[in-house]
Design an enzyme around this catalytic site. Structure first.
Site: not given
Ligand code: NAD
Length: 504
Positions: A233, A267
């Site tokens: 997502e 999002c």
């Molecule tokens: P992010 O991708 O930076 O981090 C998300 C999670 O992934 C965190 O827990 C992070 O520690 C982890 N992570 C980072 N690198 C990783 C790796 N290499 N392997 C595994 N895990 C890893 O995102 P964010 O800044 O926390 O969230 C914001 C983003 O999330 C925005 O783009 C937003 O649109 C999206 N979002 C989408 C939805 C949806 O339902 N589509 C909902 C909420 C947020």
């Protein structure tokens, strides 16, 4: 290397608490413990597991103030948003799946259309250990929505929350344990991306990932390498189409909330406002007045503040850079437009006019309290603009003609299009939440989302087992070949459709 995450409140910079990071090399043992605990949990009936969700619901209700307080301190959210977006939404999800889980997961028969003596059904069995990697913007409802559904499906869960909101995850686990869950069935691993990667590498059977497109690509590749299912997502760039006949007040209120709730860190936020030329002059001043009226500030100081801070300095820098880029290319600031001097990571609620596609603010995810407005002539041009993005999570259409709005909605390439409303479908657990294009793969919520947390296993059985053999089994015989050749025309030739129509 850091051993702890130091949590600070983004609204005032105050230190909240220090959380130990889970060493990456301990994650596999945590997954192993979850796998052992899952055996007994998976053997329970769906009804028993649904009963557990009702217990969780009672604890969430009783501890709603604790949850809101934790969200305010850790995430800076306005109190109303903590209560509605997170607590109420989770209660709704728990209720839907507790009530409907047995129906959703009951075996599904498949009617055979040719080999009618063979009957089939699909039954749903837990996958095992579900990994959940979560973002910071809805740190309770996103990971614990997956936890509730995953447990109902019979899985054990290991959550890797965002490094920016670890305390909310700890509180969520505490609530599930208070409802009586075996601690090994729901475990939290804290840390940064390397701990998330260790979780995927730690032997999980499925991943539900919510986060950015960039990280989504990495985790999907890791899951592909391990051949485990992965729901992603990811980001959004939701367009909102304000048609010529849109009701002014409702649309302006909806756009203000849909663009600025959670300081735009949603999002599904409105990130591209497309206003029909015919209503532009009337609509924009109403919108600007609504945005001007919003109260920005620290929810610890005033429970009625409407807009909180951004989560961190990096996010503040991104928003500032995108606004400055737009202004340098001709956008006009109707309200807001700049960061607020500290403490806290506040950016003024902003409306930008005269936006064009050359500006990054219309193509890159902003994730901040900014509504960029484009003036567009006619509905076909609006649809073309809406579909221009590489992202396709949510979209919105505002019009007095609901039937017409639905027709336009079907022309927009987005996972969900809402007509005359914003954001709310995430709070309808029965509806799918899914992106198309780069916004992700697979869906969360809905009956389909729950079934996907299970292995869908097919059982096929013969209702005429006393027949000694099928004609296509060994030994092959030219007599049988002749029979098959004669039958093919009857079974698949042109006359068959007519015969089927007559029989029907
Ligand atoms: P992010 O991708 O930076 O981090 C998300 C999670 O992934 C965190 O827990 C992070 O520690 C982890 N992570 C980072 N690198 C990783 C790796 N290499 N392997 C595994 N895990 C890893 O995102 P964010 O800044 O926390 O969230 C914001 C983003 O999330 C925005 O783009 C937003 O649109 C999206 N979002 C989408 C939805 C949806 O339902 N589509 C909902 C909420 C947020």
């Amino acid at each position: 290397m850091a051993t702890h995450i130091e949590v600070h409140c983004p609204a005032n910079g105050q230190f909240v608490r220090s959380v130990p990071i889970t060493p990456a090399d301990e994650v596999r043992a945590i997954v192993d413990r979850a796998r052992v605990a899952q055996v007994a949990w998976g053997a329970k009936s769906v009804g028993e597991r649904a009963q557990f969700l009702r217990k969780v619901r009672a604890v969430v209700l009783a501890r709603q103030d604790d949850i809101v307080e934790c969200l305010v301190r850790q995430n800076g959210k306005p109190r109303t948003e903590g209560l509605i977006h997170e607590v109420m939404e989770h209660l709704e999800l728990l209720t839907y799946f507790a009530e409907e889980g047995e129906r959703i997961l009951e075996p599904q028969p498949i009617a055979a259309h040719l080999l009618v003596h063979r009957h089939s059904y699909i039954h749903f069995k837990a996958r095992g250990v579900l990994g959940v990697i979560a973002p910071w913007n809805f740190p309770f409802t996103i990971p614990f929505g997956a936890v509730a559904m995953g447990l109902l499906a019979g899985n054990a869960i290991v959550v890797k929350p965002s490094e920016f909101t670890p305390l909310v995850a700890d509180l969520g686990r505490e609530i599930y344990l208070q409802a009586g869950l075996d601690p090994d069935l729901l475990q939290i691993v804290h840390g940064y991306g390397d701990v998330g990667a260790a979780l995927i590498d730690g032997g999980i059977d499925m991943l539900e990932f919510t986060g950015s497109v960039a990280t989504g690509r990495k985790v999907a590749a890791m899951c592909g390498e391990r051949l485990i299912p992965c729901v992603t997502e990811l980001g959004g760039k939701a367009p909102a189409l304000v048609l010529a006949d849109a009701p002014l007040e409702r649309t302006a209120n909806a756009v203000t909330w849909g663009g600025l709730a959670n300081a735009g860190q949603v999002c599904a936020s409105i990130e591209r406002l497309l206003v029909d030329d015919a209503i532009y002059e009337k609509f924009v001043p109403v919108l600007v007045e609504k945005v001007k009226a919003l109260r920005l500030g620290d929810a610890m100081l005033n429970a009625e503040f409407d807009v909180g801070p951004l989560v961190n300095e990096r996010q503040l820098d991104i928003v500032e850079r995108l606004v400055n880029d737009a202004v340098s290319k001709g956008a006009v600031v109707a309200v807001g437009g700049k960061r607020v001097a500290g403490p806290g990571f506040f950016f003024e609620p902003t409306v930008l006019l005269n936006c064009t596609v050359e500006m990054d603010i219309l193509t890159k995810e902003t994730f901040g309290p900014v509504i960029p407005v484009m003036r567009v002539v006619g509905e076909d041009a609006m649809i073309a603009e809406a579909n221009r993005s590489s992202l396709g999570l949510l979209a919105y259409v505002f019009t007095r003609r609901t039937a017409h709005g639905r027709k336009l909605a079907e022309r927009i390439r987005a996972g969900t299009v809402m007509v005359n409303d914003v954001l709310a479908s995430h709070a309808m657990a029965e509806t799918p939440w899914a992106g198309v294009k780069n916004s992700g793969i697979g869906c969360v919520h809905s009956d389909e989302g729950l079934r996907h947390m299970c292995e869908a296993r097919h059982v096929n059985y013969d209702v005429l087992p006393w027949l000694s053999k099928e004609l296509w089994w060994f030994p092959y015989h030219s007599r049988h070949q002749a029979l098959f050749r004669r039958s093919l025309g009857g079974l698949f030739g042109r006359g068959v459709d007519r015969l089927k129509r007559i029989v029907a």
